[in-house]
Motif scaffolding. Structure first.
Motif, PDB file in Angstrom:
ATOM      1  N   GLY A 173      34.129  38.151  54.239  1.00 49.74           N
ATOM      2  CA  GLY A 173      34.138  39.451  53.545  1.00 49.74           C
ATOM      3  C   GLY A 173      34.980  39.404  52.280  1.00 49.74           C
ATOM      4  O   GLY A 173      34.561  39.893  51.220  1.00 49.74           O
ATOM      5  N   ALA A 174      36.161  38.793  52.375  1.00 49.58           N
ATOM      6  CA  ALA A 174      37.043  38.705  51.202  1.00 49.58           C
ATOM      7  C   ALA A 174      36.422  37.815  50.126  1.00 49.58           C
ATOM      8  O   ALA A 174      36.518  38.088  48.929  1.00 49.58           O
ATOM      9  N   LEU A 175      35.769  36.737  50.567  1.00 52.16           N
ATOM     10  CA  LEU A 175      35.074  35.830  49.633  1.00 52.16           C
ATOM     11  C   LEU A 175      33.997  36.610  48.852  1.00 52.16           C
ATOM     12  O   LEU A 175      33.923  36.537  47.623  1.00 52.16           O
ATOM     13  N   GLN A 176      33.183  37.364  49.589  1.00 56.16           N
ATOM     14  CA  GLN A 176      32.096  38.118  48.939  1.00 56.16           C
ATOM     15  C   GLN A 176      32.664  39.173  47.971  1.00 56.16           C
ATOM     16  O   GLN A 176      32.182  39.308  46.843  1.00 56.16           O
ATOM     17  N   ASP A 177      33.668  39.907  48.435  1.00 55.94           N
ATOM     18  CA  ASP A 177      34.272  40.948  47.583  1.00 55.94           C
ATOM     19  C   ASP A 177      34.807  40.347  46.290  1.00 55.94           C
ATOM     20  O   ASP A 177      34.650  40.917  45.208  1.00 55.94           O
ATOM     21  N   GLU A 178      35.457  39.179  46.417  1.00 53.25           N
ATOM     22  CA  GLU A 178      36.061  38.570  45.235  1.00 53.25           C
ATOM     23  C   GLU A 178      34.990  38.081  44.253  1.00 53.25           C
ATOM     24  O   GLU A 178      35.094  38.303  43.048  1.00 53.25           O
ATOM     25  N   VAL A 179      33.950  37.425  44.763  1.00 56.43           N
ATOM     26  CA  VAL A 179      32.878  36.941  43.883  1.00 56.43           C
ATOM     27  C   VAL A 179      32.185  38.130  43.203  1.00 56.43           C
ATOM     28  O   VAL A 179      31.960  38.119  41.986  1.00 56.43           O
ATOM     29  N   ASN A 180      31.878  39.168  43.990  1.00 58.40           N
ATOM     30  CA  ASN A 180      31.212  40.344  43.413  1.00 58.40           C
ATOM     31  C   ASN A 180      32.074  40.950  42.305  1.00 58.40           C
ATOM     32  O   ASN A 180      31.571  41.338  41.249  1.00 58.40           O
ATOM     33  N   SER A 181      33.361  41.032  42.556  1.00 60.19           N
ATOM     34  CA  SER A 181      34.277  41.634  41.576  1.00 60.19           C
ATOM     35  C   SER A 181      34.407  40.764  40.317  1.00 60.19           C
ATOM     36  O   SER A 181      34.380  41.264  39.195  1.00 60.19           O
ATOM     37  N   ILE A 182      34.526  39.448  40.503  1.00 57.95           N
ATOM     38  CA  ILE A 182      34.694  38.554  39.341  1.00 57.95           C
ATOM     39  C   ILE A 182      33.418  38.502  38.505  1.00 57.95           C
ATOM     40  O   ILE A 182      33.473  38.449  37.275  1.00 57.95           O
ATOM     41  N   MET A 183      32.250  38.523  39.158  1.00 58.33           N
ATOM     42  CA  MET A 183      30.998  38.380  38.422  1.00 58.33           C
ATOM     43  C   MET A 183      30.518  39.698  37.811  1.00 58.33           C
ATOM     44  O   MET A 183      29.653  39.689  36.928  1.00 58.33           O
TER      45      MET A 183
END
Ligand SMILES: [Zn+2]
Length: 210
Positions: A43-53
């Motif tokens: 979940g944290a991985l997905q949130d971070e990628v979504n936020s960075i991209m």
């Protein structure tokens, strides 16, 4: 007729810098984990990628590579393999340098939409500092670090470049501090490169060019 259609498409694309939402080409990431991560890490991985991209205009749909396909066609996709352990159990206070934390496949100079993320290597690289993170926040911090490495590889794939930035997620080497800091984003130049590539893909997709 085609010119009319193309101009209509162009008219529908807002200019950068405006307050309208950037048009988004659909992007699908097919993910495969050698070892299943805890839900909080993923979940944290997905949130971070979504936020960075997001500043680059990339809206990501996540799919399990092994799940049955639904037949939907996506204009842009990438396949991501996560290597080794992806949890935070059994950390020890030693740091080791695992070499590359992630890599994107290239063939004959062409960047392919395949990337590998070394979960176990990233774990070993940051574990000493991760032990200083409160245990209830550890999975989130680790997942966020994995997301930053993945976002870097997605930049290579979707901006179609082997270049690196001097700062931010586009730089060629991350420190432990950067992987664990509360905030880490692309610099303006890398976000702009992603926006340009994404706008082109959206235009090509909308006008039927594949
Ligand atoms: Zn790189």
């Amino acid at each position: 007729m085609k010119a009319v259609f193309l101009s209509l498409v162009l008219a529908a694309l807002p200019a950068f810098g405006g307050h309208q939402e950037t048009p988004l080409a659909p992007i699908v990431l097919y993910v495969h984990f050698q070892q299943e991560p805890p839900p909080a890490v993923f979940g944290a991985l997905q949130d971070e990628v979504n936020s960075i991209m997001a500043p680059g205009g990339l809206r990501i749909t996540w799919r399990d590579l092994s799940a049955p396909r639904d037949g939907a066609v996506s204009v842009k996709l990438a396949v991501i393999s996560f290597k080794g352990r992806c949890d935070v159990a059994g950390l020890n206070p030693h740091t080791f340098d695992p070499g590359p934390l992630g890599w994107t496949h290239i063939s004959d100079g062409i960047i392919l939409p395949f990337a590998d993320i070394d979960c176990q290597g990233i774990r070993g690289f940051i574990q000493k500092r991760l032990l200083a993170v409160p245990v209830e926040s550890r999975e989130k911090a680790y997942g966020r670090a994995l997301g930053r490495v993945l976002a870097h590889e997605l930049y290579h794939i979707f901006a179609k470049t082997t270049r690196h930035g001097s700062c931010g997620v586009g730089k060629s080497k991350f420190t432990v501090e950067e992987l664990l800091s509360p905030e880490f984003q692309f610099e303006e130049r890398e976000s702009s490169a992603l926006q340009r590539a994404n706008l082109y893909a959206t235009f090509a997709w909308a006008s039927g060019v594949r």
